[in-house]
Design a protein around this motif. Sequence first.
Motif, PDB file in Angstrom:
ATOM      1  N   ALA A  75       0.837  -1.206   0.000  1.00  0.00           N
ATOM      2  CA  ALA A  75       0.000   0.000   0.000  1.00  0.00           C
ATOM      3  C   ALA A  75       0.874   1.259   0.000  1.00  0.00           C
ATOM      4  N   LEU A  76       1.908   1.263   0.817  1.00  0.00           N
ATOM      5  CA  LEU A  76       2.820   2.416   0.846  1.00  0.00           C
ATOM      6  C   LEU A  76       3.564   2.564  -0.475  1.00  0.00           C
ATOM      7  N   HIS A  77       3.943   1.451  -1.070  1.00  0.00           N
ATOM      8  CA  HIS A  77       4.613   1.469  -2.373  1.00  0.00           C
ATOM      9  C   HIS A  77       3.689   2.082  -3.436  1.00  0.00           C
ATOM     10  N   LEU A  78       2.417   1.681  -3.436  1.00  0.00           N
ATOM     11  CA  LEU A  78       1.458   2.218  -4.405  1.00  0.00           C
ATOM     12  C   LEU A  78       1.267   3.719  -4.222  1.00  0.00           C
ATOM     13  N   ASP A 121     -10.110   1.861   1.618  1.00  0.00           N
ATOM     14  CA  ASP A 121     -10.496   0.476   1.327  1.00  0.00           C
ATOM     15  C   ASP A 121     -10.006   0.064  -0.059  1.00  0.00           C
ATOM     16  N   ALA A 122     -10.166   0.951  -1.032  1.00  0.00           N
ATOM     17  CA  ALA A 122      -9.727   0.647  -2.392  1.00  0.00           C
ATOM     18  C   ALA A 122      -8.207   0.452  -2.444  1.00  0.00           C
ATOM     19  N   LEU A 123      -7.473   1.268  -1.711  1.00  0.00           N
ATOM     20  CA  LEU A 123      -6.019   1.133  -1.654  1.00  0.00           C
ATOM     21  C   LEU A 123      -5.630  -0.224  -1.065  1.00  0.00           C
ATOM     22  N   LEU A 124      -6.271  -0.623   0.029  1.00  0.00           N
ATOM     23  CA  LEU A 124      -5.978  -1.918   0.650  1.00  0.00           C
ATOM     24  C   LEU A 124      -6.382  -3.072  -0.264  1.00  0.00           C
ATOM     25  N   ILE A 132     -12.816   1.637  -6.262  1.00  0.00           N
ATOM     26  CA  ILE A 132     -13.559   2.364  -5.218  1.00  0.00           C
ATOM     27  C   ILE A 132     -14.865   1.623  -4.954  1.00  0.00           C
ATOM     28  N   GLY A 133     -15.141   1.378  -3.690  1.00  0.00           N
ATOM     29  CA  GLY A 133     -16.356   0.674  -3.304  1.00  0.00           C
ATOM     30  C   GLY A 133     -16.137  -0.799  -3.015  1.00  0.00           C
ATOM     31  N   LYS A 134     -14.979  -1.337  -3.431  1.00  0.00           N
ATOM     32  CA  LYS A 134     -14.674  -2.736  -3.123  1.00  0.00           C
ATOM     33  C   LYS A 134     -14.061  -2.799  -1.737  1.00  0.00           C
ATOM     34  N   LYS A 135     -14.480  -3.782  -0.961  1.00  0.00           N
ATOM     35  CA  LYS A 135     -14.034  -3.917   0.425  1.00  0.00           C
ATOM     36  C   LYS A 135     -12.995  -5.029   0.525  1.00  0.00           C
ATOM     37  N   PRO A 136     -11.832  -4.747   1.119  1.00  0.00           N
ATOM     38  CA  PRO A 136     -10.819  -5.791   1.238  1.00  0.00           C
ATOM     39  C   PRO A 136     -11.293  -7.010   2.027  1.00  0.00           C
ATOM     40  N   GLU A 137     -12.184  -6.811   2.983  1.00  0.00           N
ATOM     41  CA  GLU A 137     -12.661  -7.945   3.778  1.00  0.00           C
ATOM     42  C   GLU A 137     -13.553  -8.890   2.973  1.00  0.00           C
TER      43      GLU A 137
END
Length: 134
Positions: free
Chosen positions: A13-16, A56-59, A111-116
Amino acid sequence: MMMDAGNAWTAMALHLLALEESACIRVQQELDELISLHGRENLFTPKVMAEMKVLDALLFEAIRLCPPFLGGMKTTTKTIELKELGLQIPKNCHLIFCQPTEEGFNLSHVIGKKPENLSKQYPSPELYGFLPLK
């Protein structure tokens, strides 16, 4: 293993964010907006975190690009159908996984997708499968 995966996802995530200045700006804008609405002290409460669509999108992208089964040879435990691709992988097939070379990072697309919810979309070519492996 969970600690390793968590560290890898945080690093990805930090790399992105380092690669894509506009993504970094969008995450910061979202956090600033939530702080102004709810206060800094409430930023990491479940209620406020549920409103974090960009984060959430980033994760989601970090996990997609660095799945927990990455690396090495694995064997499928059942036949897998990836209907969107018209592809079938037979049971007991040996698969080799490696780090994707093209990241294809697009925060707006997820956007809107949940990592869980990643494991609920099983199997999914978008997430490198989450295949039944042994």
